[in-house]
Design an enzyme around this catalytic site. Structure first.
Site, PDB file in Angstrom:
ATOM      1  CD  GLU A   1      -1.524   4.585  -8.123  1.00 42.47           C
ATOM      2  OE1 GLU A   1      -2.689   4.282  -8.441  1.00 42.47           O
ATOM      3  OE2 GLU A   1      -0.960   5.653  -8.466  1.00 42.47           O
TER       4      GLU A   1
ATOM      5  N   GLY B   1      -5.464   4.488  -7.529  1.00 34.29           N
ATOM      6  CA  GLY B   1      -5.825   4.896  -8.883  1.00 34.29           C
ATOM      7  C   GLY B   1      -5.287   6.261  -9.266  1.00 34.29           C
TER       8      GLY B   1
ATOM      9  CG  ASP C   1      -2.014   0.932   1.255  1.00 34.79           C
ATOM     10  OD1 ASP C   1      -2.299   1.499   0.191  1.00 34.79           O
ATOM     11  OD2 ASP C   1      -2.619   1.116   2.328  1.00 34.79           O
TER      12      ASP C   1
ATOM     13  CG  ASP D   1      -9.134   3.718   1.665  1.00 34.23           C
ATOM     14  OD1 ASP D   1      -8.373   3.541   0.690  1.00 34.23           O
ATOM     15  OD2 ASP D   1      -8.763   3.612   2.844  1.00 34.23           O
TER      16      ASP D   1
HETATM   17  C1  GLA Z   1      -5.216   2.614   3.097  1.00 32.77           C
HETATM   18  C2  GLA Z   1      -5.794   1.502   2.242  1.00 32.77           C
HETATM   19  C3  GLA Z   1      -6.837   0.728   3.039  1.00 32.77           C
HETATM   20  C4  GLA Z   1      -6.178   0.169   4.297  1.00 32.77           C
HETATM   21  C5  GLA Z   1      -5.550   1.286   5.098  1.00 32.77           C
HETATM   22  C6  GLA Z   1      -4.723   0.762   6.256  1.00 32.77           C
HETATM   23  O1  GLA Z   1      -6.183   3.568   3.409  1.00 32.77           O
HETATM   24  O2  GLA Z   1      -6.380   2.023   1.073  1.00 32.77           O
HETATM   25  O3  GLA Z   1      -7.381  -0.316   2.261  1.00 32.77           O
HETATM   26  O4  GLA Z   1      -5.217  -0.788   3.939  1.00 32.77           O
HETATM   27  O5  GLA Z   1      -4.677   2.071   4.294  1.00 32.77           O
HETATM   28  O6  GLA Z   1      -4.114   1.788   6.980  1.00 32.77           O
END
Ligand code: GLA
Length: 388
Positions: free
Chosen positions: A188, A190, A152, A210
């Site tokens: 990332e 998108g 991530d 998210d």
């Molecule tokens: C980002 C990701 C989520 C999750 C959080 C964890 O926001 O997009 O899916 O993994 O980090 O901190």
């Protein structure tokens, strides 16, 4: 839809044919259920147990993934270890438990110094990112028995000056060097159109920021997938983020749309809710074998948006056996009748048997059009099979 499918060059050759993620990965991930501080080994064990107990393993849910906030720090050799209070048995034992249920195990890591929870949730444990330690961390994960890595981005450009393509490649190569088959999902959000470059790096890449447990979020994400279908295929999938089924105030119709459209989109299906508490009706949605059959169809063709009349939409994708999946999606707040010509969904002239995938029942034969009533925020899903 036609024969031409520009994603074809990815098919089966995402990273030199490693054979992984031939269909979109399915499973459970902790984040949408417990977020950061609620994450414990108990929650993860229970998820694995419930995937089996509630019949979800049987329909394909397989990867049990521990998201952010499992990390406790690094030892004197720099090797990652889990939070000792929330993961007293350690990660290898947790992987064993998951494997013992016939499932596969995954973890979360980041390319920079800080995880997203360090940035956004005040997670206090530092120096847990993989920057400069990709080989060490990949080997640690492989030694534990990890089968899936969620990698991530967070803010690794701003804070660590990293280039996302190079950073994602560095971990890809570190995973390969372990010689353990590990599905590699990158995120990332998108931001830099990863569908254009990630197909040769990862098995899946997030296409959006998210997801939240609301209709606006779910529908907003669906709408942003139109046009991305040409970049996805076996071994290399667009990831519109994990499921929020069971969470928030999503109605039954909205949960059907969430799962049904993720299936049309050939999306990875990761549950993120307390599986023991999932009501029977919702379980029926996420475990519908015919809807999952669309998601997991071996052709791996993500659906195209073929018509949109004021929020009444028709999406279609080709399936194996010359079948076609059609979604009639009502994004409006009123009941509606949605209709499509069969030629518009790519069906050559002929007679088709229309199967209603939610009801798991044949409707009738159709010849020129497919028409159905669709409730507000709901989706009807059909499989058209040519009748010889
Ligand atoms: C980002 C990701 C989520 C999750 C959080 C964890 O926001 O997009 O899916 O993994 O980090 O901190």
């Amino acid at each position: 839809m036609g024969d031409e499918h520009p994603g074809d060059h990815y098919r089966g050759h995402p990273h030199g044919d490693d054979g992984l993620a031939g269909t979109p990965p399915m499973g459970w991930n902790s984040w949408n259920q417990v977020g950061c501080y609620g994450l414990t080994e108990g929650v993860v064990r229970e998820a694995a147990d419930e995937i089996v107990a509630r019949g979800l393993a049987e329909v394909g849910y397989e990867y049990v993934v521990v998201d952010d906030c499992w990390q406790g720090g690094r030892d004197e050799d720099g090797v990652l270890f889990p939070d000792p209070e929330r993961f007293p048995s350690g990660m290898a034992a947790l992987a064993d438990h998951v494997h013992g249920r016939g499932l596969r195990f995954g973890v979360y890591a980041v390319p920079g110094r800080e995880t997203c929870a360090n940035f956004y949730d005040g997670y206090p444990v530092r120096d847990i990112g993989s920057i400069g330690r990709e080989r060490l961390d990949a080997q640690t994960f492989a030694d534990w028995g990890v089968d899936y890595l969620k990698y991530d981005w967070c803010r690794a450009d701003e804070t660590d000056g990293l280039d996302r393509v190079e950073a994602f490649i560095a971990m890809r190569d570190a995973l390969r060097a372990t010689e353990r088959p590990i599905v590699y999902g990158i995120s990332e959000y998108g931001d830099r159109e990863p569908w254009r470059w990630a197909g040769s790096i990862a098995h899946l890449w997030r296409t959006t920021h998210d997801i939240r447990a609301s209709w606006e979020s779910v529908n907003g994400i669906i709408q942003r997938q139109a046009g991305l279908e040409r970049f996805s295929g076996p071994g290399a999938w667009n990831d519109p983020d994990m499921l929020q089924v069971g969470n928030g105030a999503l109605t039954t119709a909205e949960q059907r749309t969430h799962v049904g459209m993720w299936a049309m989109l050939a999306a990875p299906l990761f549950l993120g809710t307390d599986l023991a508490a999932l009501p029977g009706e919702v379980l029926g949605i996420v475990a519908n074998p015919e809807v999952i059959g669309v998601d997991q169809d071996p052709l791996g063709r993500q659906a195209s948006l073929v018509a949109d009349r004021g929020g009444l939409q028709v999406w279609a994708r080709a399936l194996t056996e010359e079948a076609i999946a059609v979604a009639l999606l009502n994004t409006t707040d009123q009941h509606a009748v949605i209709s499509t010509g069969l030629t518009d969904v790519g069906a050559p002239a002929g007679t088709y048997l229309a199967r209603d995938l939610w009801a798991q029942d044949y409707l009738s034969t159709v010849e020129t059009d497919l028409t159905a009533e669709v409730g507000p925020h709901d989706v009807r899903l059909f499989r058209l099979l040519p009748v010889r």
